[in-house]
Scaffold this motif. Sequence first.
Motif, PDB file in Angstrom:
ATOM      1  N   PRO A 147       0.843  -1.209   0.000  1.00  0.00           N
ATOM      2  CA  PRO A 147       0.000   0.000   0.000  1.00  0.00           C
ATOM      3  C   PRO A 147       0.869   1.245   0.000  1.00  0.00           C
ATOM      4  N   PRO A 148       0.410   2.314  -0.641  1.00  0.00           N
ATOM      5  CA  PRO A 148       1.198   3.553  -0.640  1.00  0.00           C
ATOM      6  C   PRO A 148       1.375   4.093   0.765  1.00  0.00           C
ATOM      7  N   ALA A 149       2.499   4.751   0.981  1.00  0.00           N
ATOM      8  CA  ALA A 149       2.760   5.364   2.283  1.00  0.00           C
ATOM      9  C   ALA A 149       1.738   6.462   2.554  1.00  0.00           C
ATOM     10  N   ASP A 163      -7.733  -0.749   7.585  1.00  0.00           N
ATOM     11  CA  ASP A 163      -7.214  -2.115   7.676  1.00  0.00           C
ATOM     12  C   ASP A 163      -8.317  -3.109   7.337  1.00  0.00           C
ATOM     13  N   GLU A 164      -7.946  -4.130   6.545  1.00  0.00           N
ATOM     14  CA  GLU A 164      -8.851  -5.196   6.152  1.00  0.00           C
ATOM     15  C   GLU A 164      -8.282  -6.540   6.598  1.00  0.00           C
ATOM     16  N   VAL A 165      -9.166  -7.520   6.698  1.00  0.00           N
ATOM     17  CA  VAL A 165      -8.745  -8.912   6.869  1.00  0.00           C
ATOM     18  C   VAL A 165      -9.244  -9.658   5.643  1.00  0.00           C
ATOM     19  N   LEU A 166      -8.314 -10.125   4.802  1.00  0.00           N
ATOM     20  CA  LEU A 166      -8.637 -10.795   3.552  1.00  0.00           C
ATOM     21  C   LEU A 166      -8.312 -12.275   3.700  1.00  0.00           C
ATOM     22  N   PHE A 167      -9.369 -13.099   3.888  1.00  0.00           N
ATOM     23  CA  PHE A 167      -9.190 -14.543   4.072  1.00  0.00           C
ATOM     24  C   PHE A 167      -8.147 -14.836   5.152  1.00  0.00           C
ATOM     25  N   GLY A 168      -8.271 -14.117   6.268  1.00  0.00           N
ATOM     26  CA  GLY A 168      -7.387 -14.364   7.396  1.00  0.00           C
ATOM     27  C   GLY A 168      -6.080 -13.601   7.375  1.00  0.00           C
ATOM     28  N   GLN A 169      -5.797 -12.866   6.303  1.00  0.00           N
ATOM     29  CA  GLN A 169      -4.553 -12.116   6.186  1.00  0.00           C
ATOM     30  C   GLN A 169      -4.832 -10.616   6.362  1.00  0.00           C
ATOM     31  N   THR A 171      -3.743  -3.530   4.297  1.00  0.00           N
ATOM     32  CA  THR A 171      -4.141  -2.125   4.412  1.00  0.00           C
ATOM     33  C   THR A 171      -4.664  -1.650   3.069  1.00  0.00           C
ATOM     34  N   ALA A 172      -5.893  -1.155   3.061  1.00  0.00           N
ATOM     35  CA  ALA A 172      -6.511  -0.649   1.843  1.00  0.00           C
ATOM     36  C   ALA A 172      -6.401   0.870   1.809  1.00  0.00           C
ATOM     37  N   VAL A 173      -6.010   1.403   0.649  1.00  0.00           N
ATOM     38  CA  VAL A 173      -5.839   2.846   0.486  1.00  0.00           C
ATOM     39  C   VAL A 173      -6.531   3.276  -0.807  1.00  0.00           C
ATOM     40  N   GLY A 174      -7.371   4.279  -0.720  1.00  0.00           N
ATOM     41  CA  GLY A 174      -8.012   4.862  -1.896  1.00  0.00           C
ATOM     42  C   GLY A 174      -7.829   6.372  -1.885  1.00  0.00           C
ATOM     43  N   ARG A 175      -7.599   6.950  -3.073  1.00  0.00           N
ATOM     44  CA  ARG A 175      -7.328   8.392  -3.151  1.00  0.00           C
ATOM     45  C   ARG A 175      -7.946   9.025  -4.391  1.00  0.00           C
ATOM     46  N   THR A 176      -8.070  10.337  -4.319  1.00  0.00           N
ATOM     47  CA  THR A 176      -8.514  11.127  -5.450  1.00  0.00           C
ATOM     48  C   THR A 176      -7.830  12.490  -5.425  1.00  0.00           C
ATOM     49  N   GLY A 209     -17.810 -12.262   1.854  1.00  0.00           N
ATOM     50  CA  GLY A 209     -16.958 -12.968   0.898  1.00  0.00           C
ATOM     51  C   GLY A 209     -15.520 -13.127   1.333  1.00  0.00           C
ATOM     52  N   GLY A 210     -15.269 -13.371   2.631  1.00  0.00           N
ATOM     53  CA  GLY A 210     -13.900 -13.539   3.091  1.00  0.00           C
ATOM     54  C   GLY A 210     -13.170 -12.250   3.360  1.00  0.00           C
ATOM     55  N   ILE A 211     -13.867 -11.108   3.225  1.00  0.00           N
ATOM     56  CA  ILE A 211     -13.250  -9.799   3.446  1.00  0.00           C
ATOM     57  C   ILE A 211     -13.966  -9.103   4.597  1.00  0.00           C
ATOM     58  N   ALA A 212     -13.219  -8.686   5.589  1.00  0.00           N
ATOM     59  CA  ALA A 212     -13.775  -7.935   6.713  1.00  0.00           C
ATOM     60  C   ALA A 212     -12.961  -6.664   6.903  1.00  0.00           C
ATOM     61  N   VAL A 213     -13.632  -5.571   7.209  1.00  0.00           N
ATOM     62  CA  VAL A 213     -12.987  -4.277   7.388  1.00  0.00           C
ATOM     63  C   VAL A 213     -13.109  -3.869   8.849  1.00  0.00           C
ATOM     64  N   GLU A 214     -12.048  -3.271   9.377  1.00  0.00           N
ATOM     65  CA  GLU A 214     -12.077  -2.806  10.761  1.00  0.00           C
ATOM     66  C   GLU A 214     -13.158  -1.742  10.950  1.00  0.00           C
ATOM     67  N   ASP A 215     -13.520  -1.498  12.199  1.00  0.00           N
ATOM     68  CA  ASP A 215     -14.621  -0.576  12.498  1.00  0.00           C
ATOM     69  C   ASP A 215     -14.239   0.895  12.358  1.00  0.00           C
ATOM     70  N   ASP A 216     -12.954   1.191  12.170  1.00  0.00           N
ATOM     71  CA  ASP A 216     -12.536   2.581  12.010  1.00  0.00           C
ATOM     72  C   ASP A 216     -11.382   2.661  11.014  1.00  0.00           C
TER      73      ASP A 216
END
Length: 235
Positions: free
Chosen positions: A39-41, A81-87, A90-95, A216-223
């Motif tokens: 993920p980008p810094a 932060d995400e949990v992808l199939f147990g792993q 860090t997800a980052v999106g920008r504009t 679908g195996g993807i969970a995102v943290e609450d914040d």
Amino acid sequence: MAGSIRRHWKRWLIAGVAAVAVLCTAGPYVYINYVQDKPPAALSLDDPPRSDSSGSSPGSGQGVEGAWKVGSGSQAGYRVDEVLFGQNVTAVGRTEKVTGELEIEGNRAVSGSFTVDLASVKSDSDQRDGQFRGRVMNTERYPEATFELTEPVDFGSAPPVGEQVSAKATGELTVHGETNTVSFELDAQRTADGFRVNGSIPVTFADYGIEAPDFGGIAVEDDGNIEFLLAFDRA
């Protein structure tokens, strides 16, 4: 004979189930750690300006008081932060579709706001972007996120070009149709023809009526965090 066949069949079935379990565990691990890009810094004032500076230097006679607007080279987005199939990932999106304005009196920002076009936010995954625009943020109904100062920001002094100062900002953040008061640290840096402001706003999704994705195996943290790096030009 029949018993022998059944025993062989059971062994093959157990082996097959074990193989699938290994693939389900090892597959995401290999993809995340060896295939997927890092993920980008976090956005930072250490990043070089993304637009050319051609104006006169505020440090050589031009003050910082007056009206300013968000210009080219600005960015904003999310980090979560995400949990992808147990792993853990860090997800980052920008504009770069960010607008805004700021009014400075003396060494204080007395008013200001910025707006982010959420429908244009992109990450490294088209699938994630589709979920973000749809079931998560519903950008058709809530296309923008906004922040507006409710208290002056006192930077103490106007630094020379290239140097940084820090301050605390307080204001109202509106996301997904919900508004909350937030406070956070930000940094400002003078450039040859303006200045840049960088910060990260903590966000708890439930405070904004957003259900953290879990499917679908993807969970995102609450914040997560809204990151921004704003370049200001004279209005």
